[in-house]
Each structure stands twice: as structure tokens, then as C-alpha cells.
Design a protein around this motif. Structure first.
Motif, short mmCIF file in Angstrom:
data_model
loop_
_atom_site.label_atom_id
_atom_site.label_comp_id
_atom_site.label_asym_id
_atom_site.label_seq_id
_atom_site.Cartn_x
_atom_site.Cartn_y
_atom_site.Cartn_z
N PRO A 1 0.84 -1.16 -0.11
CA PRO A 1 0.06 -0.20 -0.05
C PRO A 1 0.69 1.14 -0.07
CG PRO A 1 -0.54 -1.60 1.81
CD PRO A 1 0.51 -2.02 1.22
N GLY A 2 0.64 2.18 -1.13
CA GLY A 2 1.40 3.42 -1.21
C GLY A 2 2.60 3.31 -1.68
N LEU A 3 3.25 2.26 -2.00
CA LEU A 3 4.47 1.64 -2.66
C LEU A 3 4.39 1.08 -4.01
CD1 LEU A 3 6.28 0.49 0.31
CD2 LEU A 3 6.37 2.84 -0.23
N THR A 4 5.26 1.39 -5.08
CA THR A 4 5.09 0.57 -6.26
C THR A 4 6.39 -0.13 -6.22
OG1 THR A 4 3.93 2.43 -7.13
CG2 THR A 4 5.24 1.05 -8.79
N ILE A 5 6.46 -1.58 -6.78
CA ILE A 5 7.60 -2.31 -6.68
C ILE A 5 8.38 -2.18 -8.08
CG2 ILE A 5 8.16 -4.73 -6.63
CD1 ILE A 5 6.86 -3.68 -3.90
N LEU A 6 9.86 -1.94 -7.65
CA LEU A 6 10.56 -1.89 -8.89
C LEU A 6 10.77 -3.29 -9.56
CD1 LEU A 6 13.49 0.45 -7.56
CD2 LEU A 6 11.74 0.88 -9.29
N THR A 7 10.75 -3.41 -10.91
CA THR A 7 10.68 -4.61 -11.46
C THR A 7 11.86 -4.89 -12.47
OG1 THR A 7 8.99 -4.36 -12.83
CG2 THR A 7 8.47 -5.53 -10.74
N LYS A 8 12.13 -3.55 -13.00
CA LYS A 8 12.97 -3.69 -14.13
C LYS A 8 14.54 -3.43 -13.75
CE LYS A 8 9.71 -1.97 -17.51
NZ LYS A 8 8.98 -3.35 -17.43
N ARG A 9 15.22 -4.26 -14.33
CA ARG A 9 16.82 -4.07 -14.06
C ARG A 9 17.25 -2.84 -14.28
NH1 ARG A 9 21.96 -4.58 -16.11
NH2 ARG A 9 23.22 -5.98 -14.95
N ALA A 10 16.91 -1.93 -15.41
CA ALA A 10 17.40 -0.59 -15.41
C ALA A 10 17.17 0.34 -14.35
CB ALA A 10 16.78 0.03 -16.80
N ASP A 11 16.01 0.09 -13.72
CA ASP A 11 15.78 0.89 -12.35
C ASP A 11 16.73 0.55 -11.29
OD1 ASP A 11 13.57 2.19 -13.52
OD2 ASP A 11 12.19 0.63 -12.96
N PHE A 12 17.07 -0.91 -10.97
CA PHE A 12 17.97 -1.21 -10.13
C PHE A 12 19.43 -0.76 -10.30
CE2 PHE A 12 14.65 -4.06 -9.18
CZ PHE A 12 14.67 -4.35 -7.90
N VAL A 13 19.74 -0.67 -11.86
CA VAL A 13 21.11 -0.26 -12.02
C VAL A 13 21.35 1.18 -11.87
CG1 VAL A 13 22.69 -0.05 -14.02
CG2 VAL A 13 21.61 -2.17 -13.58
#
Length: 114
Positions: free
Chosen positions: A4-16
Motif C-alpha cells: 500500500p502506497g508503494l510501487t515495486i521496482l521490477t525492471k533491471r534498469a531501475d536497479f542499475v
């Protein structure tokens, strides 16, 4: 899965991209934060390498990080920022949960102060 209130990062580019941003280390984890110009809201990602342990240990560590993020980041995170929580061997899974949450609170204060 959603928090709730958060969006999960899933793409490698975002982690990099987050790996090149500011970071703060605490005994149980490391937090990376980057300001994201293209998104609104708080985005968060979780990662644990094989150094943390087998799949059971990594999943347990990530579950604990997700719950801490749900409780702390939803209140103290800044909109427009991406956060990545990186688990550590032994301590992420074994640290008392209230100390884990306190570590996240202090890490966020340090990240937001600079």
C-alpha cells in the motif's frame, strides 16, 4: 505483489540506476535512493544476492525487508524517489524486527538530509 502506497521496482534498469545513486549502510541492509524525474509516488525494490544464503534464506530476508518498507517507507519515504533495499548475510534474517525498522528509519533520515 503490491504494498500500500508503494510501487515495486521490477525492471533491471531501475536497479542499475539506483546502484549509481546515494547509499547508506546499516547492520542489516544497505539502502540506495535516487530521485526519479519520470515518476510520482514512492517506488521500492528488494534484492538479496546468493551470498545471503540459499533460496529459503534469501526469500526470508526479502520478506522482512518488504514488511519493514511497508511500515516505514510508506510514512517516511519521499514521493518521486526510488529506493532499493539490499539484504545482508545472516543479519537481515536474524536482526530483531523492531531494530530492522529503526535501522530503516535512520537510514532514510540520513539519505534525505543530504
Amino acid at each position: 505483489m503490491s504494498l500500500p502506497g508503494l510501487t515495486i521496482l521490477t525492471k533491471r534498469a531501475d536497479f542499475v540506476a539506483a546502484s549509481r545513486a546515494r547509499r547508506v549502510s546499516r547492520p542489516a541492509f544497505t539502502v540506495q535512493m535516487r530521485k526519479s524525474e519520470r515518476t510520482e509516488g514512492i517506488r521500492v525494490g528488494f534484492t538479496c544476492s546468493k551470498k545471503v544464503g540459499n533460496a529459503v534464506a534469501r526469500n526470508r530476508a526479502k520478506r522482512r525487508l518488504r514488511e519493514a518498507a511497508r511500515l516505514v517507507l510508506a510514512k517516511q519515504g519521499k514521493s518521486g524517489c526510488d529506493y532499493v533495499l539490499i539484504g545482508r548475510r545472516d543479519t537481515t534474517a536474524s536482526r530483531p524486527f523492531d531494530q530492522l525498522c529503526h535501522d530503516l528509519e535512520t537510514a532514510l533520515k540520513d539519505l534525505h538530509a543530504t
